[in-house]
Design an enzyme around this catalytic site. Sequence first.
Site, PDB file in Angstrom:
ATOM      1  N   ARG A 183       0.827  -1.218   0.000  1.00 37.12           N
ATOM      2  CA  ARG A 183       0.000   0.000   0.000  1.00 37.12           C
ATOM      3  C   ARG A 183       0.859   1.265   0.000  1.00 37.12           C
ATOM      4  O   ARG A 183       0.432   2.318  -0.455  1.00 37.12           O
ATOM      5  CB  ARG A 183      -0.966  -0.005   1.195  1.00 37.12           C
ATOM      6  CG  ARG A 183      -1.849   1.233   1.260  1.00 37.12           C
ATOM      7  CD  ARG A 183      -3.056   1.076   2.170  1.00 37.12           C
ATOM      8  NE  ARG A 183      -2.742   0.537   3.467  1.00 37.12           N
ATOM      9  CZ  ARG A 183      -2.097   1.210   4.427  1.00 37.12           C
ATOM     10  NH1 ARG A 183      -1.703   2.445   4.218  1.00 37.12           N
ATOM     11  NH2 ARG A 183      -1.858   0.644   5.590  1.00 37.12           N
ATOM     12  N   TYR A 230     -14.132  15.370 -18.064  1.00 37.03           N
ATOM     13  CA  TYR A 230     -14.459  13.959 -17.894  1.00 37.03           C
ATOM     14  C   TYR A 230     -15.579  13.811 -16.850  1.00 37.03           C
ATOM     15  O   TYR A 230     -15.537  14.438 -15.791  1.00 37.03           O
ATOM     16  CB  TYR A 230     -13.212  13.184 -17.465  1.00 37.03           C
ATOM     17  CG  TYR A 230     -13.514  11.769 -17.081  1.00 37.03           C
ATOM     18  CD1 TYR A 230     -13.924  10.853 -18.031  1.00 37.03           C
ATOM     19  CD2 TYR A 230     -13.430  11.350 -15.765  1.00 37.03           C
ATOM     20  CE1 TYR A 230     -14.236   9.554 -17.679  1.00 37.03           C
ATOM     21  CE2 TYR A 230     -13.738  10.052 -15.399  1.00 37.03           C
ATOM     22  CZ  TYR A 230     -14.142   9.163 -16.359  1.00 37.03           C
ATOM     23  OH  TYR A 230     -14.461   7.879 -16.002  1.00 37.03           O
ATOM     24  N   ASP A 241      -5.266  16.748 -16.379  1.00 38.16           N
ATOM     25  CA  ASP A 241      -5.672  15.399 -16.760  1.00 38.16           C
ATOM     26  C   ASP A 241      -5.245  15.215 -18.211  1.00 38.16           C
ATOM     27  O   ASP A 241      -5.872  15.746 -19.123  1.00 38.16           O
ATOM     28  CB  ASP A 241      -7.186  15.228 -16.589  1.00 38.16           C
ATOM     29  CG  ASP A 241      -7.669  13.831 -16.973  1.00 38.16           C
ATOM     30  OD1 ASP A 241      -6.929  13.116 -17.673  1.00 38.16           O
ATOM     31  OD2 ASP A 241      -8.803  13.474 -16.583  1.00 38.16           O
ATOM     32  N   LYS A 269      -6.291   3.754 -19.914  1.00 37.31           N
ATOM     33  CA  LYS A 269      -6.485   4.126 -21.318  1.00 37.31           C
ATOM     34  C   LYS A 269      -5.200   3.906 -22.120  1.00 37.31           C
ATOM     35  O   LYS A 269      -4.785   2.775 -22.265  1.00 37.31           O
ATOM     36  CB  LYS A 269      -6.993   5.568 -21.385  1.00 37.31           C
ATOM     37  CG  LYS A 269      -8.103   5.891 -20.370  1.00 37.31           C
ATOM     38  CD  LYS A 269      -9.407   5.158 -20.633  1.00 37.31           C
ATOM     39  CE  LYS A 269     -10.404   5.271 -19.491  1.00 37.31           C
ATOM     40  NZ  LYS A 269     -10.736   6.616 -19.053  1.00 37.31           N
TER      41      LYS A 269
HETATM   42  C1  PLP Z   1     -11.257   7.200 -17.872  1.00 37.46           C
HETATM   43  C2  PLP Z   1     -10.868   8.587 -17.515  1.00 37.46           C
HETATM   44  C3  PLP Z   1     -10.678   8.961 -16.175  1.00 37.46           C
HETATM   45  C4  PLP Z   1     -10.956   8.011 -15.018  1.00 37.46           C
HETATM   46  O1  PLP Z   1     -10.052   6.952 -15.013  1.00 37.46           O
HETATM   47  P1  PLP Z   1     -10.411   5.461 -14.440  1.00 37.46           P
HETATM   48  O2  PLP Z   1      -9.125   4.752 -14.668  1.00 37.46           O
HETATM   49  O3  PLP Z   1     -11.549   4.957 -15.252  1.00 37.46           O
HETATM   50  O4  PLP Z   1     -10.757   5.623 -13.013  1.00 37.46           O
HETATM   51  C5  PLP Z   1     -10.280  10.249 -15.925  1.00 37.46           C
HETATM   52  N1  PLP Z   1     -10.072  11.139 -16.913  1.00 37.46           N
HETATM   53  C6  PLP Z   1     -10.241  10.820 -18.207  1.00 37.46           C
HETATM   54  C7  PLP Z   1      -9.996  11.844 -19.257  1.00 37.46           C
HETATM   55  C8  PLP Z   1     -10.641   9.536 -18.554  1.00 37.46           C
HETATM   56  O5  PLP Z   1     -10.823   9.228 -19.841  1.00 37.46           O
END
Ligand code: PLP
Length: 377
Positions: A49, A101, A175, A200
Site C-alpha cells: 500500500r 471527464y 488530466d 487508457k
Molecule cells: C477514464 C478517464 C478517467 C478516469 O479513469 P479510471 O481509470 O476509469 O478511473 C479520468 N479522466 C479521463 C480523461 C478519462 O478518460
Amino acid sequence: MSLRESSALRQSSVVVAAGRPAPEPGAPLNSGIPLSATFHAGTDANYLRQGGSEITRAFETALGELEGGLALGFSSGMAAIAAVIEGLPTGSVIVAPRSVYSGSSMLLDEQVRLGRALVRRVDISDTAAVLKALRLVPAPALLWVETPTNPMFEVADLPVLTEAAHAVGALVAVDSTWNSPVVLRPLEHGADIVMHSATKYLAGHSDVLMGALVAKDSKVWAGLKLRRDLGGASPGALETFLTLRGMRTLAVRMDRAQANAADLARRLDAHPGVERVLYPGLPADPGHERVTRLHQGYGAMISFLVTGGAAEAEAVCDRVALITHATSLGGVESLIERRARYAVDAANGAPENLLRFSVGIEHVEDLWDDLVQALAG
Ligand SMILES: *Cc1c(COP(=O)(O)O)cnc(C)c1O
C-alpha cells in the site's frame, strides 16, 4: 549510464527502456509480478500500500521519465483525481473546465455538495474567462485542466494558464489521459501535476484499471503519496505489471492510432451523414493552432455530430461491426459511444447527436468501410 542521465533519449526510446531492472548478469529484463503485500524489513518502503513493491517502483520510474517528474501509481484514474482534489483544505476554490471527464465533473459537484470546496467552471479554451476566474477573490488553490476536454475538444493555452494560476498562488493539475506522454508533456508547460487514467493509452489494451499522478516538485509528490497511502489507493502488482507491459508499445500504438484518426477525421468531415467533426488536427478546428504549438500530435480521439439527431447517432452505434459500441478509450481496438446518454455529459453541453470515437490501431480502410456502412443505415 542511468536513464536519468540520458535525457537525450526520445520518448519512443524512453517508453521501451525506462524502469528496467539493473542490467546484472543473469538478471531479468522485466520486473515480475511479486504477489506479496509485505516485504522483508530493512527499507522504509516495505508494504504494498505504501508503494513498496518493485513493480510499482518500475512503473513509477518509467512514467516519471516520460513526463519529466516524480510519478505515483494509483488503483484507478479516479483514485488519482480524488487524491488531488480531496487533498485540498476545506473551503478551497477550484477552477475547472465546464466540459470535463464525467467522473471529474461528478467528483467536483460532490465536493461542493458536501461543503468542502467552491468550484468555478469555465470554458478552458477561453483564456480570458479562465484568467478572470483565477483572479476572483477568494483566490483559487487549484486550476484543474483537461486538454483537449472530453468530449468537446476544447484546448487550453497551457503556458498562459499555468503562469496566471501561479501568479495567484494556485497549483495546476492536468488530466492528460487523452494525450499520453508521447503527445503532451504538461510539466514542460508549467503544470505542477499530471494525471493519467492509465486504464487508457498507457496500458492500452482495455484489460486493466489503473491511474497515475506525476509531480514536478518533491514536496507536492510527498503530499500526494501520503493521500494515496492513507486512502488505500495503491495499485495491485498484476495491474501495474500489465500497465508497464502495455507502455512498452505506447509510442508505436500512438503513431498508428493518430495516423488512423487524422485520416478518418478528414473523411468524416466530408461525409454527408456527419454534421460536424471535432478534432484538432483539422485546420479549421478551433484547437488547431494550440495543439500544433504545444502538443507532439493531434491525438487519436475524434468526436463527430451525426446528421439526424440522437436516434440516428444511437443507430450508428448499433450498426458498427469492427468498431465496438462501448465506453472508455485508448485501447488497441476502436470504440464508439454517444456521450449524451450520460446525464452528466448532456448537462455539461455534449450535443445529443455527438459520438465519441476512440480510434484504434486496426487497418484504416476497414475502419472507414465500417463507418460508411454504419452511417448509410
Ligand atoms: C477514464 C478517464 C478517467 C478516469 O479513469 P479510471 O481509470 O476509469 O478511473 C479520468 N479522466 C479521463 C480523461 C478519462 O478518460
